[in-house]
Structures are given as C-alpha cells and as structure tokens.
Design a protein around this motif. Structure first.
Motif, PDB file in Angstrom:
ATOM      1  N   THR A 194       0.840  -1.194   0.000  1.00 38.67           N
ATOM      2  CA  THR A 194       0.000   0.000   0.000  1.00 38.67           C
ATOM      3  C   THR A 194       0.877   1.246   0.000  1.00 38.67           C
ATOM      4  OG1 THR A 194      -1.588  -1.211   1.386  1.00 38.67           O
ATOM      5  CG2 THR A 194      -1.878   1.181   1.209  1.00 38.67           C
ATOM      6  N   VAL A 195       1.926   1.195   0.825  1.00 37.03           N
ATOM      7  CA  VAL A 195       2.870   2.299   0.984  1.00 37.03           C
ATOM      8  C   VAL A 195       4.281   1.739   0.887  1.00 37.03           C
ATOM      9  CG1 VAL A 195       3.708   4.116   2.531  1.00 37.03           C
ATOM     10  CG2 VAL A 195       1.270   3.548   2.491  1.00 37.03           C
TER      11      VAL A 195
ATOM     12  N   VAL B 107       1.393   4.776  -2.412  1.00 37.73           N
ATOM     13  CA  VAL B 107       2.064   5.966  -1.891  1.00 37.73           C
ATOM     14  C   VAL B 107       3.545   5.648  -1.764  1.00 37.73           C
ATOM     15  CG1 VAL B 107       2.190   7.664  -0.036  1.00 37.73           C
ATOM     16  CG2 VAL B 107      -0.006   6.600  -0.587  1.00 37.73           C
ATOM     17  N   LEU B 108       4.382   6.535  -2.291  1.00 34.75           N
ATOM     18  CA  LEU B 108       5.829   6.373  -2.206  1.00 34.75           C
ATOM     19  C   LEU B 108       6.399   7.466  -1.311  1.00 34.75           C
ATOM     20  CD1 LEU B 108       8.464   5.007  -3.147  1.00 34.75           C
ATOM     21  CD2 LEU B 108       8.482   6.604  -5.084  1.00 34.75           C
ATOM     22  N   VAL B 109       7.070   7.044  -0.241  1.00 30.02           N
ATOM     23  CA  VAL B 109       7.730   7.964   0.683  1.00 30.02           C
ATOM     24  C   VAL B 109       9.233   7.864   0.435  1.00 30.02           C
ATOM     25  CG1 VAL B 109       8.068   8.636   3.097  1.00 30.02           C
ATOM     26  CG2 VAL B 109       5.913   7.556   2.382  1.00 30.02           C
ATOM     27  N   MET B 110       9.868   8.993   0.183  1.00 32.71           N
ATOM     28  CA  MET B 110      11.298   9.021  -0.107  1.00 32.71           C
ATOM     29  C   MET B 110      12.020   9.805   0.978  1.00 32.71           C
ATOM     30  SD  MET B 110      11.143   9.585  -4.245  1.00 32.71           S
ATOM     31  CE  MET B 110      12.875   9.217  -4.445  1.00 32.71           C
ATOM     32  N   ASP B 111      13.026   9.139   1.567  1.00 27.95           N
ATOM     33  CA  ASP B 111      13.745   9.723   2.692  1.00 27.95           C
ATOM     34  C   ASP B 111      15.242   9.501   2.498  1.00 27.95           C
ATOM     35  OD1 ASP B 111      13.805  10.858   5.437  1.00 27.95           O
ATOM     36  OD2 ASP B 111      14.544   8.878   6.015  1.00 27.95           O
ATOM     37  N   ALA B 112      16.052  10.318   3.133  1.00 27.86           N
ATOM     38  CA  ALA B 112      17.486  10.094   3.288  1.00 27.86           C
ATOM     39  C   ALA B 112      18.180   9.819   1.956  1.00 27.86           C
ATOM     40  CB  ALA B 112      17.709   8.960   4.297  1.00 27.86           C
ATOM     41  N   SER B 113      18.835   8.663   1.822  1.00 30.70           N
ATOM     42  CA  SER B 113      19.623   8.355   0.620  1.00 30.70           C
ATOM     43  C   SER B 113      18.799   8.419  -0.651  1.00 30.70           C
ATOM     44  CB  SER B 113      20.259   6.969   0.750  1.00 30.70           C
ATOM     45  OG  SER B 113      21.127   6.906   1.851  1.00 30.70           O
TER      46      SER B 113
END
Length: 277
Positions: A93-94, A123-129
C-alpha cells in the motif's frame, strides 16, 4: 496553519471491532546497507508501532538477524533478491525507500527498480539516501503515484537548488512545482513544515533533545505507518505523524536530557490511544 493535537485527534480514529490486519495497510521499507542497518530497523520499528497492518523490510542480508531480534513482527528479506523485491513492491500500500540505503551501484539499481514498479494507487515515501539519489536524476523518472518527500534542509538544497537561507514558504512552493502534482513535502527543520499544493502547516512542538541520529528514520517510519492506515486525507495523515513525533518527544523530555528515536516508537501506541480520549 499550526499543526496541533486537534488534527492528530481527527486522523487517529478508533478501530472497528471486526477490523483485521489487511484493513491497516501493507508497508514495504527499503534500505539499510552496511554500515547503516540501524536506520531501516529504526524506521521499521516506528512503522510497526504506529499500527501498520503488515510490514516488510528489504535490507542487507547481514541486517536480518538484528531486525528479527528487535522486531519479530516484521518480515525481512535480502534486498538483492530482485524477484521478491518486485513482488513486495507490487503488494504494498505504501513504500518507504531511503533510510540507510547508501548511494552506490546497488542502491541505485534498487532505487530504479522500485520507481519503475510503483503504481498510481500506491504511496511512495522518499527519505534520506533516496532523496540524494533523486537529486542526481531528472524529475521525469518519478512515478505517477502519491509522493511524499522528507528532506532536511541540506537534502532539500540538493533537490531544489535552494540554499538553507532561501528555504522560505514562497520559494519552497515554487520548487515543488518541479515535482508531480500533490506531492507532499515534509521540510524537516525547527518547527517542521508540511506542504502540499497551496497548503502549508507547521508544528510548534519539539526541541533540541531530538537532535540525535535516527530521529528522521523514526519520523519516516511513522509517516509510512500513518499513510497505510489513515487514507482519507494524505496531507492530514502526514501532518499528524509529524506532530505526534515531536509531541511525544516533548512529553519524554520532561524526564530526560535527550530523547532517543526508539523511545518515541515505544511510546507511540500509548500516545495514539490517548488521542481517542
């Protein structure tokens, strides 16, 4: 607008008596190359503790024992297994990608594989690297899914070209026009801001007792967990996670000089239950 407890109370709702795990979303977390395995474990802990129905973690094989020791509730697998990674992306889902992912050939291969498979209903959450990898690429590679970016000021500088001194509301709104419509930006800073479209909210909770490694990984995991469960308004779900992350830290700081990210995750189910009162 100020993001306050009233919004968190609106988002975190009582569960139906007959609800089951599939009703609360399926989250895939991708990251944790050596020596950054702790980052993805911290994110997974926050995601599970937030109440996501099912959590899978694609990470370095060397991290799997530590992951299952800290969090037997999560499924872990080797991120190099491309077939399994593809199936898990399809089922999610995410998807949260980036904590501890690093920036080498393997991480770029995995990053590209995930982006190529993400669908419009995810839903795509993009964090950090992942944010640093994205900064080196054309925006046209971004999928037509709901997108959440969670940069601190230096990462946002790489993505937007704006120096930290120039990152005010007006310039941030202009920079967001380079991203797909309805992208949500979590601009991590003092009084973190959450942007989408022409809307911005900021928190007034939190403080320097949060200035320790892994704090952003916890926030990213919380955001993913909230998005998996509370789907009516994605901006509100993200904003509620941002608020609660720092509000818990405020509470814990009353008895501690610093607050560890894992302490926030451990207290999270209690804080969410208190919102129902």
């Amino acid at each position: 607008m100020r993001i306050e407890e009233s919004l968190a109370k609106k988002v975190v709702v009582k569960r139906e008596p007959n609800a089951y795990k599939w009703a609360f979303g399926r989250v895939l977390l991708v990251g944790g190359q050596a020596p950054f395995g702790g980052a993805i474990i911290i994110s997974a802990l926050a995601c599970v503790k937030s109440g996501a129905g099912l959590v899978s973690v694609a990470t370095d094989r060397e991290n799997l024992t530590a992951l299952h020791t800290h969090l037997p509730e999560a499924m872990g697998f080797d991120m190099r297994d491309q077939d399994l990674l593809a199936r898990e992306v399809d089922a999610a889902t995410v998807i949260l990608i980036g904590p501890g992912l690093a920036e080498n050939r393997l991480s770029e291969t995995i990053f590209n594989q995930v982006l190529e498979r993400v669908r419009a209903d995810q839903v795509l959450v993009m964090d950090a690297s992942a944010l640093n990898l994205l900064a080196k690429k054309e925006r046209s590679i971004l999928p037509h899914s709901s997108l959440v970016l969670t940069p601190h000021q230096k990462e946002w500088e790489r993505l937007s070209g704006l120096s930290p001194d120039a990152q005010d509301d007006l310039t941030n709104f202009k920079a967001l026009k380079d991203f797909p419509d309805q992208t949500i930006l979590v601009h991590k800073r003092h009084q973190t801001r959450v942007y989408q479209g022409d809307k911005v909210g900021h928190i007034t909770v939190g403080g320097p007792y949060q200035a320790t490694g892994g704090m952003g990984d916890t926030l990213a995991g919380m955001i993913a967990g909230f998005l998996a469960q509370f789907r009516q308004d994605l901006w509100e779900s993200v904003a509620a996670a941002v608020y609660l992350h720092s509000a818990i830290a405020d509470h814990l700081s009353q008895d501690a000089y610093i607050v560890l990210p894992t302490q926030i995750s451990q207290y999270l189910p209690i804080a969410m239950r208190q919102l129902l009162e």
